[in-house]
Enzyme design. Structure first.
Site, short mmCIF file in Angstrom:
data_model
loop_
_atom_site.label_atom_id
_atom_site.label_comp_id
_atom_site.label_asym_id
_atom_site.label_seq_id
_atom_site.Cartn_x
_atom_site.Cartn_y
_atom_site.Cartn_z
N THR A 14 72.67 -17.11 -15.41
CA THR A 14 71.61 -17.98 -15.94
C THR A 14 70.28 -17.51 -15.37
O THR A 14 70.21 -16.99 -14.26
CB THR A 14 71.86 -19.46 -15.59
OG1 THR A 14 71.84 -19.63 -14.17
CG2 THR A 14 73.19 -19.94 -16.15
N GLY A 15 69.22 -17.70 -16.15
CA GLY A 15 67.92 -17.19 -15.72
C GLY A 15 67.95 -15.68 -15.57
O GLY A 15 67.52 -15.14 -14.56
N GLY A 16 68.48 -15.01 -16.59
CA GLY A 16 68.72 -13.58 -16.48
C GLY A 16 67.65 -12.68 -17.08
O GLY A 16 67.91 -11.50 -17.30
N SER A 18 64.50 -11.96 -15.83
CA SER A 18 63.60 -11.23 -14.93
C SER A 18 64.10 -11.36 -13.50
O SER A 18 65.06 -12.10 -13.22
CB SER A 18 62.17 -11.77 -15.01
OG SER A 18 62.10 -13.09 -14.47
N GLY A 19 63.48 -10.65 -12.59
CA GLY A 19 63.73 -10.81 -11.17
C GLY A 19 65.18 -10.62 -10.78
O GLY A 19 65.86 -9.69 -11.23
N ILE A 20 65.67 -11.52 -9.94
CA ILE A 20 67.02 -11.42 -9.39
C ILE A 20 68.08 -11.53 -10.49
O ILE A 20 69.08 -10.81 -10.47
CB ILE A 20 67.24 -12.51 -8.31
CG1 ILE A 20 66.39 -12.19 -7.07
CG2 ILE A 20 68.71 -12.64 -7.93
CD1 ILE A 20 66.28 -13.33 -6.06
N GLY A 21 67.86 -12.42 -11.46
CA GLY A 21 68.83 -12.58 -12.55
C GLY A 21 69.00 -11.31 -13.36
O GLY A 21 70.13 -10.89 -13.65
N SER A 139 68.33 -20.38 -1.25
CA SER A 139 67.12 -19.81 -0.67
C SER A 139 67.10 -20.03 0.83
O SER A 139 67.65 -21.03 1.32
CB SER A 139 65.88 -20.48 -1.28
OG SER A 139 64.70 -20.11 -0.57
N TYR A 152 61.30 -28.26 -3.41
CA TYR A 152 62.02 -27.02 -3.65
C TYR A 152 63.10 -26.81 -2.58
O TYR A 152 64.26 -26.53 -2.89
CB TYR A 152 61.04 -25.84 -3.66
CG TYR A 152 61.69 -24.49 -3.83
CD1 TYR A 152 62.14 -24.07 -5.07
CD2 TYR A 152 61.84 -23.62 -2.74
CE1 TYR A 152 62.74 -22.82 -5.23
CE2 TYR A 152 62.43 -22.38 -2.88
CZ TYR A 152 62.88 -21.99 -4.13
OH TYR A 152 63.47 -20.76 -4.28
#
Length: 252
Positions: A14-16, A18-21, A139, A152
């Protein structure tokens, strides 16, 4: 020759977009998996699918919207019939100090990072075979007192807690649940978190890196490699852990 640690596995990130995803989706495909990625915005999703290049399907949706999750899993079931690996990565937030926190900020952050993650996992369970692997993205903020990160950080502490309880809830099905907790990893999400210009962001990262024993920021791919470990049989006796990938930041 790549070792293909995830050969013939079906994975969801999920959230794939940009970045880590995105980095993790690329690693999963390189290791032999078929990958589904989600993102809220179709143009970014299309770009990510093109970048990954093969063995990938992009499905637009917001993890905090339960109807979107139902649609996601209906498509995965239709296309592949099962789901061996979940990387519940979608999340985000903004830094707002105590005294300025709004109800909207609270609801938005918890809806994505906690509610969305919980239902991402719960709604996937009927598709998950015995021995599947679930990796949650948390995190270092969950255990470090970082200014202006009340909401957060609290969501990420909840994510860590989920891994402990779900490890027990899913033990009869031999489904492993683990957490990866990235440290200083500059990604496009940092722009939203900090609301800084590119130059200011570079300066901030350089300053933050001084607190990291390895003396530098990490990369999304360094997180992705840790997620591959937790997704694969290399970690077959690892469950319920929080793996800090942070250059030693939380350990000193």
């Amino acid at each position: 020759m790549i070792s293909q640690k995830l050969s013939e596995k079906v994975a969801l990130v999920t959230g794939g977009t940009s970045g880590i995803g995105l980095a993790t989706a690329k690693r999963f495909v390189a290791e032999g998996a078929y990958v589904f990625i989600t993102g809220r915005h179709q143009p970014e999703l299309d770009a990510a699918v093109n970048e990954i290049g093969k063995n990938v399907t992009g499905i637009q949706g917001d993890v905090s919207n339960l109807a979107d999750l139902d649609r996601l899993y209906a498509e995965i079931e239709q296309e592949q019939g099962r789901l061996d690996v979940i990387f519940a990565n979608a999340g985000g937030g903004e830094f707002i100090p105590l005294g300025s926190i709004t109800e909207e900020h609270f609801d938005k952050t918890f809806n994505t990072n906690v509610k969305g993650l919980l239902f991402t996992v719960q709604k996937a369970l009927p598709l998950m075979p015995e021995g599947a692997s679930i990796i949650l993205n948390a995190s270092t903020a969950s255990i470090k007192g970082i200014p202006a990160s009340s909401v957060y950080s609290a969501t990420k502490a909840a994510v860590r807690s989920f891994a402990r309880t779900w490890t027990v809830d899913l033990k009869d099905r031999q489904i492993r649940v683990n957490v990866v907790s990235p440290g200083l990893i500059p990604t496009p999400a940092y722009d939203l978190l900090w609301g800084l210009s590119e130059e200011q962001l570079k300066e901030l990262v350089a300053n933050l890196a001084k607190n990291v024993p390895l003396g530098r920021a990490g990369t999304p791919d360094e997180i992705a490699k840790a997620v591959v470990f937790l997704a694969s049989d290399d970690s077959s006796y690892v469950s319920g852990i929080e793996l800090f990938v942070d250059g030693g930041f939380t350990q000193i």
